[in-house]
Design a protein around this motif. Structure first.
Motif, PDB file in Angstrom:
ATOM      1  N   THR A  93       0.853  -1.180   0.000  1.00  0.00           N
ATOM      2  CA  THR A  93       0.000   0.000   0.000  1.00  0.00           C
ATOM      3  C   THR A  93       0.891   1.233   0.000  1.00  0.00           C
ATOM      4  O   THR A  93       1.786   1.364   0.819  1.00  0.00           O
ATOM      5  CB  THR A  93      -0.910   0.022   1.251  1.00  0.00           C
ATOM      6  N   LEU A  94       0.635   2.123  -0.945  1.00  0.00           N
ATOM      7  CA  LEU A  94       1.398   3.362  -1.037  1.00  0.00           C
ATOM      8  C   LEU A  94       0.686   4.416  -0.194  1.00  0.00           C
ATOM      9  O   LEU A  94      -0.443   4.793  -0.483  1.00  0.00           O
ATOM     10  CB  LEU A  94       1.499   3.815  -2.492  1.00  0.00           C
ATOM     11  N   LEU A  95       1.335   4.856   0.868  1.00  0.00           N
ATOM     12  CA  LEU A  95       0.794   5.895   1.746  1.00  0.00           C
ATOM     13  C   LEU A  95       1.422   7.214   1.345  1.00  0.00           C
ATOM     14  O   LEU A  95       2.637   7.375   1.421  1.00  0.00           O
ATOM     15  CB  LEU A  95       1.100   5.589   3.209  1.00  0.00           C
ATOM     16  N   VAL A  96       0.585   8.142   0.879  1.00  0.00           N
ATOM     17  CA  VAL A  96       1.068   9.471   0.501  1.00  0.00           C
ATOM     18  C   VAL A  96       0.516  10.477   1.499  1.00  0.00           C
ATOM     19  O   VAL A  96      -0.637  10.419   1.895  1.00  0.00           O
ATOM     20  CB  VAL A  96       0.653   9.838  -0.941  1.00  0.00           C
ATOM     21  N   THR A  97       1.363  11.376   1.920  1.00  0.00           N
ATOM     22  CA  THR A  97       0.964  12.399   2.882  1.00  0.00           C
ATOM     23  C   THR A  97       1.388  13.760   2.346  1.00  0.00           C
ATOM     24  O   THR A  97       2.572  14.098   2.384  1.00  0.00           O
ATOM     25  CB  THR A  97       1.619  12.139   4.254  1.00  0.00           C
ATOM     26  N   PRO A  98       0.437  14.538   1.837  1.00  0.00           N
ATOM     27  CA  PRO A  98       0.772  15.894   1.378  1.00  0.00           C
ATOM     28  C   PRO A  98       1.156  16.773   2.563  1.00  0.00           C
ATOM     29  O   PRO A  98       0.794  16.493   3.711  1.00  0.00           O
ATOM     30  CB  PRO A  98      -0.512  16.395   0.725  1.00  0.00           C
ATOM     31  N   ALA A  99       1.882  17.856   2.277  1.00  0.00           N
ATOM     32  CA  ALA A  99       2.328  18.762   3.342  1.00  0.00           C
ATOM     33  C   ALA A  99       1.138  19.316   4.111  1.00  0.00           C
ATOM     34  O   ALA A  99       1.156  19.390   5.341  1.00  0.00           O
ATOM     35  CB  ALA A  99       3.163  19.892   2.757  1.00  0.00           C
ATOM     36  N   ASP A 100       0.086  19.713   3.406  1.00  0.00           N
ATOM     37  CA  ASP A 100      -1.139  20.178   4.084  1.00  0.00           C
ATOM     38  C   ASP A 100      -2.187  19.080   3.929  1.00  0.00           C
ATOM     39  O   ASP A 100      -2.995  19.082   3.034  1.00  0.00           O
ATOM     40  CB  ASP A 100      -1.633  21.498   3.487  1.00  0.00           C
ATOM     41  N   SER A 101      -2.143  18.126   4.827  1.00  0.00           N
ATOM     42  CA  SER A 101      -2.969  16.935   4.667  1.00  0.00           C
ATOM     43  C   SER A 101      -4.347  17.138   5.289  1.00  0.00           C
ATOM     44  O   SER A 101      -4.646  16.654   6.363  1.00  0.00           O
ATOM     45  CB  SER A 101      -2.266  15.718   5.247  1.00  0.00           C
ATOM     46  N   ASP A 102      -5.189  17.859   4.580  1.00  0.00           N
ATOM     47  CA  ASP A 102      -6.585  17.952   4.991  1.00  0.00           C
ATOM     48  C   ASP A 102      -7.381  16.983   4.116  1.00  0.00           C
ATOM     49  O   ASP A 102      -6.895  16.491   3.111  1.00  0.00           O
ATOM     50  CB  ASP A 102      -7.098  19.399   4.874  1.00  0.00           C
ATOM     51  N   PRO A 103      -8.607  16.662   4.488  1.00  0.00           N
ATOM     52  CA  PRO A 103      -9.390  15.665   3.750  1.00  0.00           C
ATOM     53  C   PRO A 103      -9.600  16.005   2.271  1.00  0.00           C
ATOM     54  O   PRO A 103      -9.572  15.120   1.426  1.00  0.00           O
ATOM     55  CB  PRO A 103     -10.729  15.622   4.487  1.00  0.00           C
ATOM     56  N   ILE A 104      -9.776  17.276   1.951  1.00  0.00           N
ATOM     57  CA  ILE A 104     -10.010  17.658   0.558  1.00  0.00           C
ATOM     58  C   ILE A 104      -8.753  17.428  -0.271  1.00  0.00           C
ATOM     59  O   ILE A 104      -8.813  16.906  -1.387  1.00  0.00           O
ATOM     60  CB  ILE A 104     -10.482  19.126   0.471  1.00  0.00           C
ATOM     61  N   THR A 105      -7.593  17.786   0.258  1.00  0.00           N
ATOM     62  CA  THR A 105      -6.335  17.558  -0.456  1.00  0.00           C
ATOM     63  C   THR A 105      -6.117  16.071  -0.704  1.00  0.00           C
ATOM     64  O   THR A 105      -5.690  15.669  -1.791  1.00  0.00           O
ATOM     65  CB  THR A 105      -5.150  18.136   0.343  1.00  0.00           C
ATOM     66  N   CYS A 106      -6.427  15.246   0.293  1.00  0.00           N
ATOM     67  CA  CYS A 106      -6.274  13.797   0.125  1.00  0.00           C
ATOM     68  C   CYS A 106      -7.231  13.264  -0.930  1.00  0.00           C
ATOM     69  O   CYS A 106      -6.849  12.424  -1.751  1.00  0.00           O
ATOM     70  CB  CYS A 106      -6.496  13.079   1.456  1.00  0.00           C
ATOM     71  N   ASP A 107      -8.476  13.737  -0.930  1.00  0.00           N
ATOM     72  CA  ASP A 107      -9.429  13.302  -1.951  1.00  0.00           C
ATOM     73  C   ASP A 107      -8.939  13.660  -3.352  1.00  0.00           C
ATOM     74  O   ASP A 107      -8.995  12.840  -4.271  1.00  0.00           O
ATOM     75  CB  ASP A 107     -10.802  13.940  -1.717  1.00  0.00           C
ATOM     76  N   VAL A 108      -8.458  14.887  -3.516  1.00  0.00           N
ATOM     77  CA  VAL A 108      -7.969  15.335  -4.817  1.00  0.00           C
ATOM     78  C   VAL A 108      -6.737  14.532  -5.215  1.00  0.00           C
ATOM     79  O   VAL A 108      -6.606  14.094  -6.372  1.00  0.00           O
ATOM     80  CB  VAL A 108      -7.661  16.851  -4.788  1.00  0.00           C
ATOM     81  N   PHE A 109      -5.831  14.311  -4.281  1.00  0.00           N
ATOM     82  CA  PHE A 109      -4.595  13.588  -4.571  1.00  0.00           C
ATOM     83  C   PHE A 109      -4.888  12.155  -5.014  1.00  0.00           C
ATOM     84  O   PHE A 109      -4.379  11.692  -6.032  1.00  0.00           O
ATOM     85  CB  PHE A 109      -3.693  13.610  -3.333  1.00  0.00           C
ATOM     86  N   ILE A 110      -5.733  11.458  -4.255  1.00  0.00           N
ATOM     87  CA  ILE A 110      -6.080  10.077  -4.609  1.00  0.00           C
ATOM     88  C   ILE A 110      -6.871  10.047  -5.915  1.00  0.00           C
ATOM     89  O   ILE A 110      -6.665   9.173  -6.757  1.00  0.00           O
ATOM     90  CB  ILE A 110      -6.849   9.400  -3.456  1.00  0.00           C
ATOM     91  N   GLY A 111      -7.762  11.013  -6.098  1.00  0.00           N
ATOM     92  CA  GLY A 111      -8.521  11.087  -7.347  1.00  0.00           C
ATOM     93  C   GLY A 111      -7.625  11.256  -8.552  1.00  0.00           C
ATOM     94  O   GLY A 111      -7.847  10.635  -9.602  1.00  0.00           O
ATOM     95  N   ASN A 112      -6.601  12.087  -8.424  1.00  0.00           N
ATOM     96  CA  ASN A 112      -5.659  12.289  -9.529  1.00  0.00           C
ATOM     97  C   ASN A 112      -4.868  11.016  -9.832  1.00  0.00           C
ATOM     98  O   ASN A 112      -4.605  10.711 -10.992  1.00  0.00           O
ATOM     99  CB  ASN A 112      -4.693  13.434  -9.220  1.00  0.00           C
ATOM    100  N   ILE A 113      -4.490  10.294  -8.807  1.00  0.00           N
ATOM    101  CA  ILE A 113      -3.743   9.052  -9.021  1.00  0.00           C
ATOM    102  C   ILE A 113      -4.630   8.010  -9.693  1.00  0.00           C
ATOM    103  O   ILE A 113      -4.236   7.376 -10.674  1.00  0.00           O
ATOM    104  CB  ILE A 113      -3.177   8.508  -7.688  1.00  0.00           C
ATOM    105  N   ILE A 114      -5.837   7.832  -9.193  1.00  0.00           N
ATOM    106  CA  ILE A 114      -6.741   6.810  -9.715  1.00  0.00           C
ATOM    107  C   ILE A 114      -7.181   7.120 -11.147  1.00  0.00           C
ATOM    108  O   ILE A 114      -7.366   6.219 -11.962  1.00  0.00           O
ATOM    109  CB  ILE A 114      -7.963   6.649  -8.783  1.00  0.00           C
ATOM    110  N   SER A 115      -7.334   8.384 -11.479  1.00  0.00           N
ATOM    111  CA  SER A 115      -7.807   8.739 -12.824  1.00  0.00           C
ATOM    112  C   SER A 115      -6.717   8.607 -13.890  1.00  0.00           C
ATOM    113  O   SER A 115      -7.022   8.525 -15.070  1.00  0.00           O
ATOM    114  CB  SER A 115      -8.370  10.158 -12.830  1.00  0.00           C
TER     115      SER A 115
END
Length: 125
Positions: A77-99
């Motif tokens: 499992t790849l765990l990514v943690t953005p510098a400003d890890s709020d729920p919206i940033t995580c949703d966008v980050f995972i969405g970009n990877i999956i798409s």
């Protein structure tokens, strides 16, 4: 003559048990178990090496803005943690990877099965 089962002496008949056959059977069982154990150890070694490789690879993807680490039992499992890890940033980050299909295929080829950011987790399959 000595009986195989009781140990008593028989005079008229030869023993009908075949110690050689029983020894061969035990030997073949031992060889089979040893072979299976050897292949199990080899497979486990390859799994650990792949797991270590995924951990090093994930660590190499770490930047100033995003930290990435391989987690899970076999680091799949790849765990990514953005510098400003709020729920919206995580949703966008995972969405970009999956798409991005090429990125998903690359991660899958390298052995990752999921991407996680904080409490959000997405399967790559």
């Amino acid at each position: 003559m000595v009986s195989c089962t009781t140990g008593r002496t028989r005079i008229a008949f030869q023993p009908n048990c075949k110690k050689g056959d029983e020894r061969m059977k035990n030997f073949l069982i031992l060889v089979g178990l040893s072979t299976a154990g050897m292949f199990g150890v080899i497979q486990l070694q390859f799994t650990w090496q792949a797991s270590d490789h995924r951990a090093e690879l994930a660590q190499s993807w770490t930047t100033d803005g995003v930290q990435s680490v391989a987690t899970g039992t076999f680091n799949n499992t790849l765990l990514v943690t953005p510098a400003d890890s709020d729920p919206i940033t995580c949703d966008v980050f995972i969405g970009n990877i999956i798409s991005d299909r090429t990125l998903v295929q690359e991660l899958t080829v390298r052995g990752f099965t999921a991407v996680r950011c904080d409490n959000k987790k997405a399967s790559l399959r």
